[in-house]
Each structure stands twice: as structure tokens, then as C-alpha cells.
Design a protein around this motif. Structure first.
Motif, mmCIF file in Angstrom:
data_model
loop_
_atom_site.group_PDB
_atom_site.id
_atom_site.type_symbol
_atom_site.label_atom_id
_atom_site.label_comp_id
_atom_site.label_asym_id
_atom_site.label_seq_id
_atom_site.Cartn_x
_atom_site.Cartn_y
_atom_site.Cartn_z
ATOM 1 N N GLY A 170 0.815 -1.217 0.000
ATOM 2 C CA GLY A 170 0.000 0.000 0.000
ATOM 3 C C GLY A 170 0.843 1.259 0.000
ATOM 4 O O GLY A 170 0.546 2.220 -0.720
ATOM 5 N N ALA A 171 1.911 1.269 0.803
ATOM 6 C CA ALA A 171 2.793 2.432 0.825
ATOM 7 C C ALA A 171 3.465 2.637 -0.528
ATOM 8 O O ALA A 171 3.599 3.772 -1.006
ATOM 9 N N GLY A 172 3.892 1.534 -1.153
ATOM 10 C CA GLY A 172 4.511 1.654 -2.470
ATOM 11 C C GLY A 172 3.568 2.229 -3.505
ATOM 12 O O GLY A 172 3.945 3.109 -4.297
ATOM 13 N N PHE A 173 2.320 1.770 -3.519
ATOM 14 C CA PHE A 173 1.340 2.304 -4.464
ATOM 15 C C PHE A 173 1.048 3.771 -4.185
ATOM 16 O O PHE A 173 0.921 4.581 -5.110
ATOM 17 N N GLN A 174 0.922 4.131 -2.918
ATOM 18 C CA GLN A 174 0.621 5.518 -2.584
ATOM 19 C C GLN A 174 1.744 6.464 -3.000
ATOM 20 O O GLN A 174 1.493 7.589 -3.442
ATOM 21 N N ILE A 175 2.976 6.003 -2.873
ATOM 22 C CA ILE A 175 4.111 6.841 -3.282
ATOM 23 C C ILE A 175 4.167 6.961 -4.798
ATOM 24 O O ILE A 175 4.314 8.065 -5.345
ATOM 25 N N SER A 232 7.503 9.315 -8.467
ATOM 26 C CA SER A 232 6.204 9.910 -8.162
ATOM 27 C C SER A 232 6.041 11.288 -8.789
ATOM 28 O O SER A 232 4.913 11.776 -8.935
ATOM 29 N N LEU A 233 7.149 11.916 -9.186
ATOM 30 C CA LEU A 233 7.081 13.235 -9.822
ATOM 31 C C LEU A 233 6.728 13.148 -11.302
ATOM 32 O O LEU A 233 6.422 14.170 -11.913
ATOM 33 N N GLY A 234 6.807 11.938 -11.873
ATOM 34 C CA GLY A 234 6.499 11.768 -13.285
ATOM 35 C C GLY A 234 7.689 11.225 -14.054
ATOM 36 O O GLY A 234 8.847 11.341 -13.620
ATOM 37 N N ASP A 235 7.418 10.633 -15.195
ATOM 38 C CA ASP A 235 8.476 10.008 -15.989
ATOM 39 C C ASP A 235 9.464 11.032 -16.544
ATOM 40 O O ASP A 235 10.664 10.772 -16.630
#
Length: 332
Positions: free
Chosen positions: A77-82, A220-223
Motif C-alpha cells: 500500500g505504501a509503495g502504491f501511494q508513493i 512519483s514526480l512523473g516520468d
């Protein structure tokens, strides 16, 4: 100041982990087969009393399964949220839990044994996650995160439809009760072999996410931002998603569908250690292990009739999440 903050968050993570271990010892020391901590430690090395070794044999697998599944769901869950920068992201974001439920239900419908049920659940979860990833890749959408979320919702809905069909077809007196009990979630029937089978894939997935560390923050900032900093965004994102799916499948294969841990534990850990992935992931896993252990103990506190863990996790997790949301909103 940064070093002091890092030291404090590391100490907080160790404190949560030690509290979870202390809770596990307390659980083993109470109840009909309770043993003293010194006898428990001796039994772990094969030198305990017969009563201590019996308690460890009967209650140890369930304890290990609960802590492993809680840590795996919280870490996923933490990985997905990040990755998705979405505080509502949960381990079932790619439909993994629904796929695992479908695989286990099909195995139970066919009369398979416990090992085959666990293997079918594990394979079903991974297959659903792979379908979601493949469909997202086929879209070639500019916003890959949105495509993954949409494809995960679709894959999960298809698996849930298949699961509903299995429930309708199942024989109501012999097959349906076992399917329903598994879907409600429980650590009761976990054996040491099943618990260890969950530890290995969950540990591999956790090691990958922790190794990625700060890379998850950049992803998480984008590709585009990740590529500008020299990171291969797409391979790393797929690796992180596969690791989270692996952890979720391992947990669901052992315990069934246990919700809210993967959503609640990262939020609780975030209030203590902050947003950085390298600090949040270990703290979330320790918090998830503690939460699953307490929920499992609560399930046996209402007499001989044990309550399903999935039911209690929702009953306790929903108001707890609301409380955390109010606290975090006031802080911000």
C-alpha cells in the motif's frame, strides 16, 4: 538538522518494530497455551519445555502469518501511494486481491487441498496484475499512472465478476462455506509451511521496494522528471509495481481478503516518519505487522466463535482511518 531528523525517524521505525515484537511475545504469553517469554525463547532454539514447544508449534504459524501478511499489505500500500501520489491507493489497485480471491475460489470449487489453494491464489493475483500492466502498456497513454489505475479497476472488476460466478455455482452446503470463510479473511488455518511460503515472496518484494528507496520519490514526480535525472522511469516503475503485486499476492494467498491494512498502516506511519519512501516503507511494514497482530488477537477475544479477520479489519480500520485523516488534515 536533516541528520537529526533521519536519526529520529529511524529510531521511530525501530520502536514500532520492537513494539510489534513485544506484542507478539505478549500474545504467546496469554491464552490457554500461554508460555513465559524465557520458555518461548528457549523453545525457539529447541531447548524449551514440552508445553512451550507445543504452544510454539500450534500458535507460531498463525503469528508468523499474521505479521507477514500485515507487513506485506502495508508495504504494498505504501509503495502504491508513493508511486501514484494518491493517498487512497491500496494493495488492490491493480486488482491483485480480487484475482487472488478468484484463484483460491476456483481451487476450492475443484476440491483442491490447502497448498493448491494457496498456489492458485498466488497465481491468480499475479495474473490479474500482469493483465492490468499489459493493458496499460497497450494504451500508450501519455499519463501512464492514470492508465494503470483504470486498467487495474477493470481487471479487478472482471476478477470480482468471476468470483461472484464461482460463489453462485458452488454447492451451498459443502463448497460455499469454505469459499465464504476464505474470502472473509483469516489466519486460523495457516501452517508453518504456508507462512514460510508467504515470507519468501513478501520478503523479496519488500527488499525491492526498500532498495528502490529515493527512486520511488523521483518516480512519483512523473516520468519526464525521472528521465531528466538519469533514471530509467518505465523499467523502475514496472519493477516497483511487480514488487507490490508480489507482496499483495503472498498475503492474500495465506490470509484471504483482508482489507484496510494496506490503506491505514502507511497513513499512520506517515504521521511519524514523513513522506520519504526510504523511511516510510519500513515504518509502514512494521505498523502493518502490528495492526494485523492486534486484529488477529481481537478475533479470538469473543469466545469460541472466532470472527473473520477481514471483517474486523474493516470495522476497526475504517474509523481509525477517519481519525488519522482528521489528525493529518489539522496538521497540514
Amino acid at each position: 538538522m536533516a541528520r537529526l531528523s533521519a536519526a529520529r525517524t529511524t529510531a521511530a521505525t525501530f520502536a514500532i518494530a520492537l513494539f510489534a515484537l513485544a506484542a507478539a511475545v505478549a500474545v504467546m504469553a496469554t491464552g490457554p497455551l500461554g508460555v513465559a517469554p524465557d520458555q518461548l525463547a528457549a523453545a525457539l532454539f529447541g531447548h524449551g519445555s514440552p508445553d512451550a514447544e507445543l504452544a510454539l508449534t500450534l500458535r507460531g504459524p498463525r503469528l508468523l502469518a499474521a505479521m507477514t501478511c500485515g507487513a506485506a499489505l502495508a508495504g504494498a500500500g505504501a509503495g502504491f501511494q508513493i508511486l501514484f501520489r494518491n493517498p487512497l491507493a491500496a494493495p488492490d489497485l491493480l486488482g491483485v486481491s480480487s484475482g487472488a480471491g478468484l484463484g483460491a475460489a476456483l481451487a476450492l470449487l475443484l476440491g483442491a487441498g490447502a497448498a493448491l489453494v494457496q498456489g492458485a491464489a498466488f497465481a491468480g493475483g499475479l495474473a490479474t496484475g500482469a493483465i492490468a500492466l499489459a493493458c496499460a502498456a497497450m494504451t500508450r497513454s501519455g499519463d501512464g499512472r492514470l492508465a494503470l489505475i483504470l486498467c487495474g479497476v477493470v481487471a479487478g472488476a472482471l476478477a470480482a465478476a468471476g468470483l461472484g460466478l464461482v460463489v453462485v455455482v458452488a454447492e451451498p452446503y459443502s463448497q460455499l462455506p469454505s469459499i465464504t470463510w476464505w474470502l472473509l479473511g483469516s489466519f486460523t488455518r495457516a501452517t508453518m509451511a504456508e507462512a514460510l511460503m508467504a515470507v519468501i515472496p513478501a520478503g523479496i518484494g519488500a527488499a525491492i521496494l526498500i532498495w528502490l528507496g529515493f527512486r520511488l520519490d523521483i518516480l512519483s514526480l512523473g516520468d519526464e522528471q525521472a528521465q531528466s535525472l538519469g533514471l530509467p522511469a518505465r523499467p523502475l516503475r514496472i519493477l516497483a509495481l511487480c514488487a507490490a503485486a508480489l507482496m499483495t499476492s503472498a498475503a492474500v494467498a495465506v490470509a484471504g481478503l483482508v482489507g484496510w491494512i494496506g490503506l491505514l498502516a502507511p497513513h499512520a506511519a506517515r504521521l511519524v516518519v514523513g513522506e520519504q519512501a526510504g523511511r516510510l516503507l519500513p515504518a509502514a511494514m512494521a505498523t502493518g505487522a502490528l495492526f494485523a497482530l492486534l486484529i488477529d488477537r481481537l478475533a479470538t477475544a469473543f469466545g469460541p466463535a472466532e470472527l473473520p479477520v477481514g471483517l474486523l479489519s474493516a470495522a476497526v480500520g475504517a474509523p481509525a482511518f477517519l481519525f488519522l485523516f482528521v489528525v493529518s488534515s489539522r496538521r497540514s
